[in-house]
Design an enzyme around this catalytic site. Structure first.
Site, PDB file in Angstrom:
ATOM      1  N   GLU B  63       0.070  68.132  33.790  1.00 28.04           N
ATOM      2  CA  GLU B  63       1.492  67.775  33.834  1.00 28.04           C
ATOM      3  C   GLU B  63       2.299  68.416  32.714  1.00 28.04           C
ATOM      4  O   GLU B  63       3.458  68.779  32.910  1.00 28.04           O
ATOM      5  CB  GLU B  63       1.647  66.249  33.784  1.00 28.04           C
ATOM      6  CG  GLU B  63       1.093  65.516  35.011  1.00 28.04           C
ATOM      7  CD  GLU B  63      -0.414  65.288  34.940  1.00 28.04           C
ATOM      8  OE1 GLU B  63      -1.038  65.581  33.893  1.00 28.04           O
ATOM      9  OE2 GLU B  63      -0.986  64.809  35.943  1.00 28.04           O
ATOM     10  N   HIS B 114       5.745  56.334  42.769  1.00 27.16           N
ATOM     11  CA  HIS B 114       4.815  55.273  42.390  1.00 27.16           C
ATOM     12  C   HIS B 114       5.238  54.599  41.084  1.00 27.16           C
ATOM     13  O   HIS B 114       4.391  54.205  40.264  1.00 27.16           O
ATOM     14  CB  HIS B 114       3.393  55.823  42.274  1.00 27.16           C
ATOM     15  CG  HIS B 114       2.811  56.265  43.591  1.00 27.16           C
ATOM     16  ND1 HIS B 114       3.403  57.209  44.387  1.00 27.16           N
ATOM     17  CD2 HIS B 114       1.684  55.892  44.239  1.00 27.16           C
ATOM     18  CE1 HIS B 114       2.667  57.403  45.472  1.00 27.16           C
ATOM     19  NE2 HIS B 114       1.636  56.603  45.408  1.00 27.16           N
TER      20      HIS B 114
END
Lengths: 281, 319
Positions: B63, B114
């Site tokens: 990420e 999420h």
């Protein structure tokens, strides 16, 4: 790109600029800056293809990203002396209301800088994004970067190194300032990193070594060779073996001047070893 | 006393709204590119990837590198949308977002699925309840938390047209879809859903539908609730917040986030500065989540219509 009649003179003046910037504010990072004075000078004076009016998008230009932002004094000196902003502005390094922040940033609108750096390990990822954009834009100019060797201890680099090889980022030349020193001491004392060549090769990069990274001609040849290796499906890594503090005898071969400014006497000695060439700011 | 009501046109997940918006953007804007850290299916980015493989960057489970690459892509004029779970979109890469995106003023859209406790069974490692706080503290960052499929799609389209870094937060479960299809989305503008006079309920994300349900229950008890949907937490529509507080005299904020750092705090600051007003918070109480179904978790952690009703009655009594 502009050319200068005497690159050694240019380098010497850059050294003076570095020393005077950090001395004035009694802070900053002279060691790594001095070690990379030749590299920046060759890059900006002879290699990098850039336009005289700075545009953030860098369309139709080569781009350079400094990942180890703490060596801002050499970056600022070379940018100013390459025409990106007034040379006098070097007087404002690290002072309040300056565009020349301790670590380079786009936040103050300084021409020549396209990303903030300082928190280490982020520059390679940014460079890859810019390289991907060049490919999408069918712009065949190149992306150059500079990273500290100690900086490679940051894990994000290895995410980026893996990505660049896996995605054939072959318009990228990443140079590592391989001086073997970091703040707390030598690399091998702080965190031994083994062979950087073996690591980059294992990740799928082309690797070249420039054994004397403070020799103008060696850097020239290294960058020419690196350029010739672009466009072949692999990113290119240039391991630039430099001496931290190069050009000032008492600053060389030690990590002591990584982040310390010279006092008045030390400045005088250092400047005497590097007489004025192009005119002080 | 009549009250405006809203119809659920069918439960849908907000992340699919993001996917639909991204698919549309891919067709309309050649500069839009998308990056994903090995969660393409979860983020509903498959269609964009299939339509525009050259503009889709699979970065793998990395990420930090994804955020950096996105920042670099903006330099070449691209409008990057990064996609991963909210936890990995924020806390994991805070420094990368701070330096390479926010401080550098890069036009990156950090799209986070999420979010919150409704991620459910995976548990607290994946259920971030701190992300709004992390992102809203970054100078120059726009922070958006959408309430349903239609609004998430509209927000996705709107942020592409906005110059500057954006954090877009949405969720995993299927929830009521009630805002207009192809509705307009105005960054920084509150949406008045129900006019009321006794209490103001200011909600964001999945709690907006719960606020509408709460208003019905309160209506039956003779309490007139005003319901405001805040999709843009930063910049906050302070004018709307203050105007409603002046009208009703008390406020309940509702969000799927820790009370520290969330919408409630932003509202409280606004009211403290401009119109001090009693306020109650529907939010998690400085805690991590746990495994469970989304409904069980919302119930256990007090994030539903009943909790809003209870806080509304409490705050009305404080007037």
């Amino acid at each position: 790109m502009s050319s200068h009649s005497s690159l050694p003179d240019f380098v010497q003046q850059v050294r003076r600029d570095i020393l005077r910037q950090v001395h004035k504010v009694n802070s900053g990072h002279p060691g790594g800056s001095l070690g990379c004075a030749e590299f920046f000078s060759v890059l900006y004076q002879e290699v990098l293809r850039y336009k005289s009016d700075f545009k953030m998008n860098g369309e139709g230009e080569d781009l350079f990203f400094l990942s180890n932002g703490h060596i801002s004094p050499v970056y600022y000196s070379v940018l100013a002396r390459s025409g990106f902003f007034p040379i006098d502005e070097l007087n404002t390094f690290r002072l309040i209301d300056s565009r020349l922040q301790g670590h380079p940033t786009t936040h103050e609108g300084l021409p020549g800088v396209r990303i903030a750096s300082g928190s280490l390990g982020q520059g390679m990822s940014v460079a890859i994004g810019a390289a991907e954009a060049k490919k999408l834009n069918q712009d065949d100019h190149l992306i150059y970067t500079l990273h500290g060797d100690g900086e490679l201890q940051e894990g994000q680099n290895w995410e980026a190194i893996m990505y660049a090889a896996g995605n054939n980022i072959d318009n990228l030349i990443a140079t590592i300032d391989y001086n073997g020193q970091q703040i707390d001491g030598s690399l091998k004392d702080v965190l031994p990193m083994g062979s950087l060549r073996a690591k980059f090769e294992a990740f799928g990069w082309h690797v070249i070594d420039v054994e004397n990274g403070n020799d103008i001609d060696a850097i020239r040849k290294g960058l020419q060779k690196a350029k010739s290796m672009t466009g072949q499906g692999k990113p290119v890594c240039m391991l630039l073996h430099t001496v931290m503090g190069n050009g000032v005898d008492f600053m060389m071969h030690t990590h002591a001047w990584h982040g310390k400014a010279p006092n008045d006497d030390q400045l005088e000695t250092a400047l005497a070893q590097n007489p004025e060439t192009l005119g002080d700011y | 006393m009549t009250m405006k009501t809203y119809t659920n046109t069918g439960n849908k997940d907000t992340r699919s709204g993001f996917g639909a918006g991204l698919t549309q953007l891919g067709k309309e804007n050649d500069n839009v590119v998308a990056l994903c850290a090995d969660l393409t299916g979860s983020l509903k980015m498959d269609e964009f990837k299939a339509n525009h493989p050259e503009r889709f960057f699979q970065v793998g489970i990395a990420e930090a590198n994804m955020i950096g690459i996105a920042a670099g892509l903006t330099i070449g004029g691209k409008v990057p949308f990064t996609g991963t779970f909210a936890n990995f979109s924020t806390g994991r890469v805070y420094d990368q977002i701070r330096q390479s995106v926010a401080y550098s003023g890069k036009n990156v859209k950090i799209c986070a699925s999420h979010a919150g406790i409704t991620l459910g069974e995976d548990g607290a490692t994946h259920q971030i309840l701190e992300d709004i706080g992390l992102m809203k503290m970054l100078p120059g960052m726009t922070v958006i938390n959408t309430c349903d499929f239609n609004q998430t799609k509209a927000a996705t389209l709107a942020i592409a047209a906005h110059e500057g870094p954006v954090y877009l937060r949405f969720g995993r479960p299927k929830v009521p879809n009630f805002t207009p299809e192809n509705g307009t989305f105005e960054l920084g503008k509150a949406v008045h859903l129900i006019e009321g006079s006794d209490v103001t309920i200011i909600a964001t994300g999945h709690l907006v539908w719960e606020a509408l349900e709460a208003a019905k229950i309160l209506h039956d008890k003779g309490i007139s609730a005003e319901v405001i949907n805040i999709h843009t937490i930063k910049p906050l529509d302070e004018e709307a917040v203050v105007a409603s507080a002046k009208k009703t005299g008390c406020v309940v904020t509702a969000e799927e986030h820790n009370f520290l750092g969330g919408l409630g705090e932003s509202v409280a600051r606004t009211l403290a500065l401009h119109y001090p007003t009693p306020q109650e918070f529907v939010a998690t109480n400085d805690t991590f989540g746990e495994s469970g179904t989304p409904a069980q978790l919302m119930d256990k952690y007090g994030l539903n219509a009943e909790a809003i009703v209870s806080k509304a009655r409490k705050v009305v009594a404080r007037k």
